[in-house]
Write a protein that holds these residues in place. Sequence first.
Motif, PDB file in Angstrom:
ATOM      1  N   GLU A   1      60.093  35.703  37.511  1.00 40.88           N
ATOM      2  CA  GLU A   1      59.586  34.335  37.480  1.00 40.88           C
ATOM      3  C   GLU A   1      60.462  33.366  38.269  1.00 40.88           C
ATOM      4  N   SER A   2      61.697  33.777  38.596  1.00 43.73           N
ATOM      5  CA  SER A   2      62.613  32.929  39.343  1.00 43.73           C
ATOM      6  C   SER A   2      62.562  33.264  40.834  1.00 43.73           C
ATOM      7  N   HIS A   3      63.002  32.298  41.653  1.00 39.17           N
ATOM      8  CA  HIS A   3      63.079  32.544  43.098  1.00 39.17           C
ATOM      9  C   HIS A   3      64.534  32.472  43.543  1.00 39.17           C
ATOM     10  N   PHE A   4      64.903  33.386  44.453  1.00 34.95           N
ATOM     11  CA  PHE A   4      66.295  33.561  44.844  1.00 34.95           C
ATOM     12  C   PHE A   4      66.459  33.391  46.357  1.00 34.95           C
ATOM     13  N   THR A   5      67.524  32.673  46.743  1.00 39.41           N
ATOM     14  CA  THR A   5      67.821  32.436  48.156  1.00 39.41           C
ATOM     15  C   THR A   5      69.255  32.861  48.443  1.00 39.41           C
ATOM     16  N   GLY A   6      69.456  33.570  49.540  1.00 37.42           N
ATOM     17  CA  GLY A   6      70.797  34.001  49.932  1.00 37.42           C
ATOM     18  C   GLY A   6      71.253  33.311  51.197  1.00 37.42           C
ATOM     19  N   PHE A   7      72.483  32.781  51.179  1.00 33.49           N
ATOM     20  CA  PHE A   7      73.117  32.208  52.369  1.00 33.49           C
ATOM     21  C   PHE A   7      74.256  33.114  52.799  1.00 33.49           C
ATOM     22  N   ASP A   8      74.337  33.401  54.090  1.00 33.64           N
ATOM     23  CA  ASP A   8      75.498  34.114  54.621  1.00 33.64           C
ATOM     24  C   ASP A   8      75.675  33.716  56.076  1.00 33.64           C
ATOM     25  N   ILE A   9      76.910  33.675  56.516  1.00 34.29           N
ATOM     26  CA  ILE A   9      77.217  33.282  57.892  1.00 34.29           C
ATOM     27  C   ILE A   9      76.956  34.414  58.874  1.00 34.29           C
ATOM     28  N   SER A  10      76.832  35.659  58.363  1.00 36.09           N
ATOM     29  CA  SER A  10      76.637  36.826  59.221  1.00 36.09           C
ATOM     30  C   SER A  10      75.152  37.061  59.489  1.00 36.09           C
ATOM     31  N   GLU A  11      74.756  36.904  60.741  1.00 36.08           N
ATOM     32  CA  GLU A  11      73.354  37.136  61.103  1.00 36.08           C
ATOM     33  C   GLU A  11      72.973  38.598  60.889  1.00 36.08           C
ATOM     34  N   GLU A  12      73.895  39.499  61.183  1.00 33.53           N
ATOM     35  CA  GLU A  12      73.625  40.929  61.003  1.00 33.53           C
ATOM     36  C   GLU A  12      73.343  41.246  59.536  1.00 33.53           C
ATOM     37  N   SER A  13      74.157  40.683  58.635  1.00 32.47           N
ATOM     38  CA  SER A  13      73.947  40.926  57.207  1.00 32.47           C
ATOM     39  C   SER A  13      72.589  40.409  56.756  1.00 32.47           C
ATOM     40  N   ILE A  14      72.221  39.230  57.219  1.00 34.96           N
ATOM     41  CA  ILE A  14      70.946  38.636  56.820  1.00 34.96           C
ATOM     42  C   ILE A  14      69.772  39.453  57.346  1.00 34.96           C
TER      43      ILE A  14
ATOM     44  N   GLU B   1      65.320  43.181  55.961  1.00 27.75           N
ATOM     45  CA  GLU B   1      64.637  44.464  56.158  1.00 27.75           C
ATOM     46  C   GLU B   1      64.600  45.272  54.864  1.00 27.75           C
ATOM     47  N   ARG B   2      65.733  45.282  54.152  1.00 31.74           N
ATOM     48  CA  ARG B   2      65.802  46.071  52.921  1.00 31.74           C
ATOM     49  C   ARG B   2      64.890  45.496  51.840  1.00 31.74           C
ATOM     50  N   ILE B   3      64.890  44.181  51.695  1.00 30.16           N
ATOM     51  CA  ILE B   3      64.056  43.551  50.677  1.00 30.16           C
ATOM     52  C   ILE B   3      62.575  43.721  50.997  1.00 30.16           C
ATOM     53  N   LYS B   4      62.239  43.688  52.289  1.00 32.34           N
ATOM     54  CA  LYS B   4      60.847  43.917  52.689  1.00 32.34           C
ATOM     55  C   LYS B   4      60.402  45.316  52.293  1.00 32.34           C
ATOM     56  N   GLU B   5      61.277  46.311  52.525  1.00 31.79           N
ATOM     57  CA  GLU B   5      60.959  47.692  52.148  1.00 31.79           C
ATOM     58  C   GLU B   5      60.788  47.834  50.639  1.00 31.79           C
ATOM     59  N   LEU B   6      61.564  47.060  49.887  1.00 24.52           N
ATOM     60  CA  LEU B   6      61.492  47.124  48.426  1.00 24.52           C
ATOM     61  C   LEU B   6      60.285  46.364  47.881  1.00 24.52           C
ATOM     62  N   GLY B   7      59.681  45.518  48.711  1.00 22.80           N
ATOM     63  CA  GLY B   7      58.500  44.785  48.291  1.00 22.80           C
ATOM     64  C   GLY B   7      58.772  43.606  47.378  1.00 22.80           C
ATOM     65  N   LEU B   8      59.987  43.098  47.389  1.00 24.49           N
ATOM     66  CA  LEU B   8      60.319  41.950  46.544  1.00 24.49           C
ATOM     67  C   LEU B   8      59.909  40.656  47.246  1.00 24.49           C
ATOM     68  N   LYS B   9      59.101  39.855  46.580  1.00 25.33           N
ATOM     69  CA  LYS B   9      58.533  38.650  47.189  1.00 25.33           C
ATOM     70  C   LYS B   9      59.274  37.374  46.789  1.00 25.33           C
ATOM     71  N   ASN B  10      60.200  37.461  45.840  1.00 25.43           N
ATOM     72  CA  ASN B  10      60.839  36.247  45.321  1.00 25.43           C
ATOM     73  C   ASN B  10      62.269  36.072  45.833  1.00 25.43           C
ATOM     74  N   ILE B  11      62.537  36.538  47.072  1.00 27.90           N
ATOM     75  CA  ILE B  11      63.859  36.377  47.695  1.00 27.90           C
ATOM     76  C   ILE B  11      63.679  35.859  49.122  1.00 27.90           C
ATOM     77  N   THR B  12      64.535  34.908  49.507  1.00 30.21           N
ATOM     78  CA  THR B  12      64.592  34.395  50.875  1.00 30.21           C
ATOM     79  C   THR B  12      66.037  34.483  51.358  1.00 30.21           C
ATOM     80  N   PHE B  13      66.234  34.871  52.617  1.00 29.61           N
ATOM     81  CA  PHE B  13      67.585  34.947  53.181  1.00 29.61           C
ATOM     82  C   PHE B  13      67.698  34.009  54.379  1.00 29.61           C
ATOM     83  N   LEU B  14      68.799  33.273  54.442  1.00 33.13           N
ATOM     84  CA  LEU B  14      69.032  32.324  55.524  1.00 33.13           C
ATOM     85  C   LEU B  14      70.442  32.480  56.089  1.00 33.13           C
ATOM     86  N   VAL B  15      70.564  32.413  57.405  1.00 32.06           N
ATOM     87  CA  VAL B  15      71.882  32.399  58.051  1.00 32.06           C
ATOM     88  C   VAL B  15      72.411  30.969  57.952  1.00 32.06           C
ATOM     89  N   ARG B  16      73.368  30.751  57.079  1.00 29.60           N
ATOM     90  CA  ARG B  16      73.909  29.416  56.867  1.00 29.60           C
ATOM     91  C   ARG B  16      75.408  29.499  56.603  1.00 29.60           C
TER      92      ARG B  16
END
Length: 358
Positions: free
Chosen positions: A199-212, A217-232
Amino acid sequence: MNDKAARFSKKMCDVLNYGALNLAMGIGYETGIFEIMAHLEGPAGCAEITSGTDLNERYLREWLGIMVCGGIIEVSTNGDGDELFELPEEYIPFLCLSGGSSNLGVYTQEIPLLTDCARQGVLQGMKSGIGIPYSQYPKFYSFMQELADAKHRDILVQTFLPSVMDGEMVRRLEAGISVCDIGCAEGVALEVMARAFPESHFTGFDISEESIINARERIKELGLKNITFLVRDAAGKDFVPQQFDYITAFDSIHDQTRPFEALQNIRKLLKTGGIFSMVDIKAESSISGNMKHPMGSFLYTVSLMHCMPVGLMNEGAGLGMMWGREKAVEICRAAGFSRVEVADIPKDGFNSHYLCFK
């Protein structure tokens, strides 16, 4: 030789022996020798230990010499005079994966890895004061990510989150809130939380573009819809205020080149009444305050070889891993948090939990 000199002479012998022992134990851990010996039924010769493995018997014998002299492996002799080797059952939890949070053997790889990555840079930095870029540490980051991922999967939802505000944070997550993880790497902490709290939504910030990229890619394969990743960059500009109900940072603030600005941004990103969980090393801010720390020398070495120099890049603050409780609380309060509570973390003897309120 007086008593003080004699004691120091012995200490130097211990230093040389234990330094060598750490190096060899790291090799043993990485090559799986401890795991192999943990599954043997009683004492065994070199040929039996290497049987069915890709280990070389001659190299193993020399390694066993280090382990026996260091008191890690026990040696005995059979009726034919052949030497047999055994890993004591009592030591297995501290050296093998089966030990879970008791496993300290995994950390024997840390100093050798840092030596490979950063020794020359630290030698130069001792005179120049210049930091060392993240790009110098690829093997070390891979190792640390594996450690962090295993820890998150083991205790984040089961142990850590239930300890936040006596379970109140779990209730909020179950109802549905917005969460951000600062320095998320490839997002395993977010993955674990997103699975547990759909029910919650999760966002990840990281300075590494490669990590993001890898995280997406990994989250897409897992089919999780409640996560967003940003290079920040957590210390960057132009953050939209009051986005999140809960923000986490797992051992990432002390590596920031501009930790004060990062903490100010975290406060800005929180909604009114929001909560920030900063997990960071359990230590005091003064060197004298850490003299009795059971792993003080080890942690200061990790800081010297990694945390401090990466934090010095671009004229950064260079807090280092051992910035300690007093300085951490001071900076969090200066960044605008109205209240900062410091608590131990269940099943985690390395870190403290700084619970910060907006």
